[in-house]
Design a protein around this motif. Structure first.
Motif, PDB file in Angstrom:
ATOM      1  N   ALA A  71       0.825  -1.209   0.000  1.00  0.00           N
ATOM      2  CA  ALA A  71       0.000   0.000   0.000  1.00  0.00           C
ATOM      3  C   ALA A  71       0.858   1.258   0.000  1.00  0.00           C
ATOM      4  N   SER A  72       2.017   1.190   0.640  1.00  0.00           N
ATOM      5  CA  SER A  72       2.913   2.347   0.648  1.00  0.00           C
ATOM      6  C   SER A  72       3.308   2.735  -0.775  1.00  0.00           C
ATOM      7  N   ARG A  73       3.500   1.749  -1.613  1.00  0.00           N
ATOM      8  CA  ARG A  73       3.863   2.036  -3.005  1.00  0.00           C
ATOM      9  C   ARG A  73       2.707   2.693  -3.766  1.00  0.00           C
ATOM     10  N   ILE A  74       1.483   2.349  -3.397  1.00  0.00           N
ATOM     11  CA  ILE A  74       0.316   2.880  -4.094  1.00  0.00           C
ATOM     12  C   ILE A  74      -0.090   4.250  -3.553  1.00  0.00           C
ATOM     13  N   ILE A  75      -0.093   4.372  -2.225  1.00  0.00           N
ATOM     14  CA  ILE A  75      -0.657   5.545  -1.563  1.00  0.00           C
ATOM     15  C   ILE A  75       0.367   6.653  -1.313  1.00  0.00           C
ATOM     16  N   LEU A  76       1.548   6.284  -0.823  1.00  0.00           N
ATOM     17  CA  LEU A  76       2.476   7.305  -0.339  1.00  0.00           C
ATOM     18  C   LEU A  76       2.975   8.283  -1.402  1.00  0.00           C
ATOM     19  N   PRO A  77       3.391   7.842  -2.589  1.00  0.00           N
ATOM     20  CA  PRO A  77       3.920   8.822  -3.564  1.00  0.00           C
ATOM     21  C   PRO A  77       2.944   9.961  -3.864  1.00  0.00           C
ATOM     22  N   PRO A  78       1.678   9.673  -4.238  1.00  0.00           N
ATOM     23  CA  PRO A  78       0.770  10.802  -4.500  1.00  0.00           C
ATOM     24  C   PRO A  78       0.413  11.579  -3.233  1.00  0.00           C
ATOM     25  N   LEU A  79       0.342  10.901  -2.086  1.00  0.00           N
ATOM     26  CA  LEU A  79       0.011  11.600  -0.846  1.00  0.00           C
ATOM     27  C   LEU A  79       1.107  12.580  -0.465  1.00  0.00           C
ATOM     28  N   ALA A 135      -1.065  -3.943  -8.465  1.00  0.00           N
ATOM     29  CA  ALA A 135       0.317  -4.425  -8.500  1.00  0.00           C
ATOM     30  C   ALA A 135       0.829  -4.605  -9.922  1.00  0.00           C
ATOM     31  N   ALA A 136      -0.073  -4.638 -10.890  1.00  0.00           N
ATOM     32  CA  ALA A 136       0.329  -4.902 -12.274  1.00  0.00           C
ATOM     33  C   ALA A 136       1.409  -3.937 -12.753  1.00  0.00           C
ATOM     34  N   ALA A 137       1.332  -2.681 -12.329  1.00  0.00           N
ATOM     35  CA  ALA A 137       2.329  -1.702 -12.765  1.00  0.00           C
ATOM     36  C   ALA A 137       3.724  -2.066 -12.278  1.00  0.00           C
ATOM     37  N   SER A 138       3.826  -2.626 -11.071  1.00  0.00           N
ATOM     38  CA  SER A 138       5.131  -3.022 -10.537  1.00  0.00           C
ATOM     39  C   SER A 138       5.657  -4.265 -11.236  1.00  0.00           C
ATOM     40  N   VAL A 139       4.750  -5.123 -11.698  1.00  0.00           N
ATOM     41  CA  VAL A 139       5.157  -6.371 -12.353  1.00  0.00           C
ATOM     42  C   VAL A 139       5.790  -6.097 -13.711  1.00  0.00           C
ATOM     43  N   GLU A 140       5.417  -5.003 -14.347  1.00  0.00           N
ATOM     44  CA  GLU A 140       5.856  -4.720 -15.718  1.00  0.00           C
ATOM     45  C   GLU A 140       7.378  -4.655 -15.858  1.00  0.00           C
ATOM     46  N   ARG A 141       8.082  -4.286 -14.789  1.00  0.00           N
ATOM     47  CA  ARG A 141       9.545  -4.191 -14.907  1.00  0.00           C
ATOM     48  C   ARG A 141      10.213  -5.569 -14.928  1.00  0.00           C
ATOM     49  N   PHE A 142       9.458  -6.629 -14.618  1.00  0.00           N
ATOM     50  CA  PHE A 142       9.977  -7.994 -14.685  1.00  0.00           C
ATOM     51  C   PHE A 142       9.523  -8.608 -16.008  1.00  0.00           C
ATOM     52  N   THR A 143      10.390  -8.609 -16.986  1.00  0.00           N
ATOM     53  CA  THR A 143       9.997  -9.042 -18.328  1.00  0.00           C
ATOM     54  C   THR A 143       9.651 -10.523 -18.392  1.00  0.00           C
ATOM     55  N   THR A 144      10.119 -11.312 -17.430  1.00  0.00           N
ATOM     56  CA  THR A 144       9.840 -12.753 -17.469  1.00  0.00           C
ATOM     57  C   THR A 144       8.563 -13.125 -16.733  1.00  0.00           C
ATOM     58  N   LEU A 145       7.899 -12.143 -16.102  1.00  0.00           N
ATOM     59  CA  LEU A 145       6.692 -12.438 -15.339  1.00  0.00           C
ATOM     60  C   LEU A 145       5.436 -12.080 -16.124  1.00  0.00           C
ATOM     61  N   GLY A 146       4.391 -12.869 -15.928  1.00  0.00           N
ATOM     62  CA  GLY A 146       3.110 -12.602 -16.550  1.00  0.00           C
ATOM     63  C   GLY A 146       2.007 -12.531 -15.508  1.00  0.00           C
ATOM     64  N   THR A 147       0.950 -11.811 -15.821  1.00  0.00           N
ATOM     65  CA  THR A 147      -0.191 -11.703 -14.908  1.00  0.00           C
ATOM     66  C   THR A 147      -1.426 -12.304 -15.577  1.00  0.00           C
ATOM     67  N   PHE A 148      -2.330 -12.831 -14.751  1.00  0.00           N
ATOM     68  CA  PHE A 148      -3.566 -13.403 -15.270  1.00  0.00           C
ATOM     69  C   PHE A 148      -4.626 -13.378 -14.173  1.00  0.00           C
ATOM     70  N   THR A 149      -5.877 -13.493 -14.567  1.00  0.00           N
ATOM     71  CA  THR A 149      -6.980 -13.493 -13.609  1.00  0.00           C
ATOM     72  C   THR A 149      -7.015 -14.823 -12.873  1.00  0.00           C
ATOM     73  N   PRO A 150      -7.062 -14.817 -11.543  1.00  0.00           N
ATOM     74  CA  PRO A 150      -7.119 -16.085 -10.801  1.00  0.00           C
ATOM     75  C   PRO A 150      -8.324 -16.914 -11.243  1.00  0.00           C
ATOM     76  N   PRO A 151      -8.150 -18.224 -11.399  1.00  0.00           N
ATOM     77  CA  PRO A 151      -9.225 -19.074 -11.953  1.00  0.00           C
ATOM     78  C   PRO A 151     -10.246 -19.530 -10.913  1.00  0.00           C
ATOM     79  N   PHE A 152     -10.669 -18.642 -10.021  1.00  0.00           N
ATOM     80  CA  PHE A 152     -11.703 -18.974  -9.043  1.00  0.00           C
ATOM     81  C   PHE A 152     -12.458 -17.694  -8.695  1.00  0.00           C
ATOM     82  N   ALA A 153     -13.673 -17.845  -8.233  1.00  0.00           N
ATOM     83  CA  ALA A 153     -14.491 -16.683  -7.886  1.00  0.00           C
ATOM     84  C   ALA A 153     -13.969 -16.053  -6.604  1.00  0.00           C
ATOM     85  N   SER A 154     -13.697 -14.740  -6.669  1.00  0.00           N
ATOM     86  CA  SER A 154     -13.192 -14.044  -5.486  1.00  0.00           C
ATOM     87  C   SER A 154     -13.827 -12.660  -5.409  1.00  0.00           C
ATOM     88  N   PRO A 155     -14.096 -12.183  -4.212  1.00  0.00           N
ATOM     89  CA  PRO A 155     -14.697 -10.850  -4.072  1.00  0.00           C
ATOM     90  C   PRO A 155     -13.684  -9.761  -4.370  1.00  0.00           C
TER      91      PRO A 155
END
Length: 302
Positions: free
Chosen positions: A107-115, A248-268
């Motif tokens: 959360a510090s990465r998301i909230i603190l810079p703009p705050l 978190a997707a924005a932080s993942v982008e700097r790792f070229t070997t990592l991929g993101t996807f929607t978890p395959p289960f229902a979640s709130p």
């Protein structure tokens, strides 16, 4: 009123610091006073209340039952006095204040810079002290007056804690691209993989665990840690899966070997919130900071 005449109100400020810190030296630091002066004040308080207030048990100082009963009412009374004596109008440009916030590494990465950017422009005299703790500890710190604001996901709070939603997010899963089939995993594959749990406590039962349990499912946690940066660093070259909030997707982008996807289960969706004690509700400076946090947390137009 007769009882008030029997005690110096400055002693009540010292008592409040002692009840929060449970330590004479730390209370002295909080009050910007010398340790001998606070020790002398404690002696006076013990005489006034006919109670030791602080006693040593198992190598540390703890509050007596009498001291515990004083903590809440004293903080409420001091907050009311502060509100009575404070200026009616709050000017952020002229304010001099220090706020104590607790939020996660992520959360510090998301909230603190703009705050921080917002504060430096609108209220340069407002300082922040940031800490990190589990949800349970944050709630206890709000109750004890050790925190001004806690930021996180809070499902069950006591009646004297106010909660406001800042934003909502979905979950995403992250894994090494070389271990993904067509950029994702099926539910069977996802459950068969070892997982990383990002939490302050290794035994945390978080929103993901609750969503899985509701469907009669469970996952294997191979690594539990509280550090967001490290959680990403360990994924490349392994079969580990990390499931986190979608920002978190924005932080993942700097790792070229990592991929993101929607978890395959229902979640709130995740409701990320700020929480504070009711004693802070009408504090003009505190209200201004809450509104600032809400403003900077809203999605920005493209």
């Amino acid at each position: 009123m007769d009882e008030l005449r029997k005690i110096d109100l400055n002693l009540l400020l010292t008592l409040n610091a002692l009840l929060i810190e449970k330590h004479v030296t730390r209370a002295a630091l909080r009050l910007h006073r010398s340790q001998p002066a606070v020790s002398h004040a404690l002696a006076q308080l013990r005489t006034h209340f006919d109670d030791p207030l602080l006693v040593r048990q198992h190598g540390q100082m703890v509050l007596t039952a009498r001291a515990q009963s004083l903590a809440g009412p004293l903080q409420e009374a001091l907050a009311s006095l502060n509100g009575l004596l404070a200026p009616a109008a709050f000017d952020p440009a002229l304010a001099r204040r220090r706020f104590r916030l607790s939020l996660s590494d992520y959360a510090s990465r998301i909230i603190l810079p703009p705050l921080v950017r917002y504060l430096r422009q609108a209220a340069p005299g407002i300082d922040l002290a940031i800490s990190q703790a589990s949800r349970e500890v944050m709630m206890a710190q709000l109750q004890d007056g050790e925190l001004d604001l806690a930021l996180g996901v809070f499902d069950d709070v006591s009646a004297n804690i106010v909660v406001q939603r800042l934003f909502s997010e979905d979950f995403i899963s992250v894994a090494d691209k070389s271990t993904l089939s067509d950029g994702a995993l099926t539910l069977e594959q996802w459950l068969a993989r070892p997982h990383v749990l990002l939490a302050m406590r290794p035994d945390a039962f978080d929103e993901i665990e609750r969503a899985l349990a509701a469907q009669g499912l469970s996952r294997h946690i191979a690594l539990a840690l509280p550090h967001w940066s490290a959680a990403l660093e360990v994924l490349p070259g392994t079969d580990l899966v990390l499931t986190v909030a979608s920002r978190a997707a924005a932080s993942v982008e700097r790792f070229t070997t990592l991929g993101t996807f929607t978890p395959p289960f229902a979640s709130p969706r995740i409701a990320y919130q700020q929480a504070w004690h009711t004693r802070k509700q009408d504090d003009p400076a505190h209200r201004w900071l809450r509104e600032a946090l809400y403003t900077i947390s809203q999605p920005q137009p493209a």
